[in-house]
Enzyme design. Structure first.
Site, PDB file in Angstrom:
ATOM      1  N   SER A 101       5.543   0.813  -2.649  1.00  0.00           N
ATOM      2  CA  SER A 101       6.003  -0.200  -1.710  1.00  0.00           C
ATOM      3  C   SER A 101       4.802  -0.822  -0.995  1.00  0.00           C
ATOM      4  CB  SER A 101       7.028   0.405  -0.733  1.00  0.00           C
ATOM      5  OG  SER A 101       7.696  -0.608  -0.022  1.00  0.00           O
ATOM      6  N   GLU A 159       8.187  -4.624  -8.985  1.00  0.00           N
ATOM      7  CA  GLU A 159       9.471  -4.289  -8.376  1.00  0.00           C
ATOM      8  C   GLU A 159       9.455  -4.825  -6.959  1.00  0.00           C
ATOM      9  OE1 GLU A 159      10.341  -1.602  -5.889  1.00  0.00           O
ATOM     10  OE2 GLU A 159       8.242  -1.553  -5.312  1.00  0.00           O
ATOM     11  N   HIS A 161      12.034   1.127  -5.623  1.00  0.00           N
ATOM     12  CA  HIS A 161      13.025   1.440  -4.595  1.00  0.00           C
ATOM     13  C   HIS A 161      14.384   1.724  -5.232  1.00  0.00           C
ATOM     14  CE1 HIS A 161       9.877  -0.796  -2.424  1.00  0.00           C
ATOM     15  NE2 HIS A 161      10.298  -0.201  -1.321  1.00  0.00           N
TER      16      HIS A 161
END
Length: 309
Positions: A116, A214, A279
């Site tokens: 992330s 992502e 995620h």
């Protein structure tokens, strides 16, 4: 693009420093994650400012200087074998240029784990240190605490990396564009890669790489903007292949998929979708900086060498 230096695998008793370079960390989830690490016969050590909260900006885990100092101290401690981020959120971009990269390089290779917001650290370590890093779960992450697939894949990568040299998609056969490609793994959170363009630690292009993408919580037009920015900047020129992970809390996947096909399908390279990292439940660990072969039709990444030596 050449493969990067691989850090050493972990052994029972290895010391793992837990740091919070990004957002605030829920204490209960951190404790659950620490218990899990201890159950793996690791020795987790929590950095001093991990549970801090910034006085003015509640989306930060304390002051930039303190988050940077925690990371610096952990990495440069010769007794630490791995640095595990506690969570993502936002904040790495505010602290990454406060790090002493000469000292970090001098400290030698060790394992860095996170995803992330940690994308900005993965990029910085690739360009400034030349080190393989692990795009994987974090100490206070719900997926790490509760999902056996996530736990097992990270544990195997850390202790027995030769057993996970082939990484298989969560949905085998999900080729958006069929074919095979060989390159060095890189990438992470799409919005962070777009935001990194032009910064001191950003690579100039993904040429020759297998790009992993992502994101979370983004409307389709925002994903379109990030991808278009990378395309317009020439950052995707010469990319060897693309591996797409999860798009959690984004718009309906059919809409996201149409955008991905529109923006990436014209590159003329293999693209695999819904690979199962990021995620999502059961998120896989991907070694950035390692050379691999992508088989989009089979939904596999086969590493040339184990992620860790």
């Amino acid at each position: 693009m050449k493969p990067l230096v691989r850090p050493a695998r972990l052994a029972p008793g290895a010391r793992v420093a837990v740091v919070a370079p990004s957002g605030p960390v829920p204490e209960e989830r951190l404790e659950a994650g620490l218990d899990l690490l201890r159950g793996w016969d690791l020795d987790p050590v929590v950095a001093p400012h991990v549970l801090d909260r910034h006085a003015a900006f509640d989306y930060l885990a304390g002051r930039d200087a303190d988050r940077a100092a925690d990371f610096q101290a952990a990495w440069c401690d010769p007794g630490v074998d791995a640095v595990l981020c506690a969570r993502g959120g936002y904040g790495v971009q505010r602290m990454v240029d406060l790090l002493d990269w000469d000292a970090i390089r001098a400290a030698g290779p060790k394992v860095l784990i996170g995803f992330s917001d940690i994308t900005a650290l993965h990029e910085a370590f690739a360009t400034r240190v030349g080190l393989v890093t692990l795009h994987g779960p974090m100490a206070a992450g719900i997926d790490f605490i509760k999902n056996a697939r996530t736990q097992d894949h990270l544990r195997a990568t850390l202790f027995e990396p030769e057993t996970v040299r082939t990484i298989t998609s969560a949905r085998p056969g999900a080729a958006l564009v069929p074919g095979r490609a060989h390159g060095v793994l890189l990438g992470g959170c799409l919005c962070l890669l777009a935001a990194d363009l032009g910064t001191p630690h950003a690579r100039t292009s993904a040429r020759g790489g297998l790009l992993c993408l992502e994101d979370v919580g983004e409307e389709t037009y925002r994903l379109d903007r990030y991808l278009t920015q990378l395309l317009r900047a020439g950052w995707l020129d010469g990319v060897a292949g693309i591996v797409l992970g999860s798009w959690a809390q984004c718009d309906a996947y059919a809409q996201v998929r149409a955008l991905l096909a529109d923006r990436l399908g014209g590159l003329g390279v293999p693209v695999v979708e819904e690979f199962g990292f990021g995620h999502c439940e059961g998120g896989l660990t991907i070694p950035f900086g390692a050379a691999a072969e992508l088989d989009a039709d089979a939904g596999t990444l086969t590493l040339e060498e184990p992620a860790l030596r």
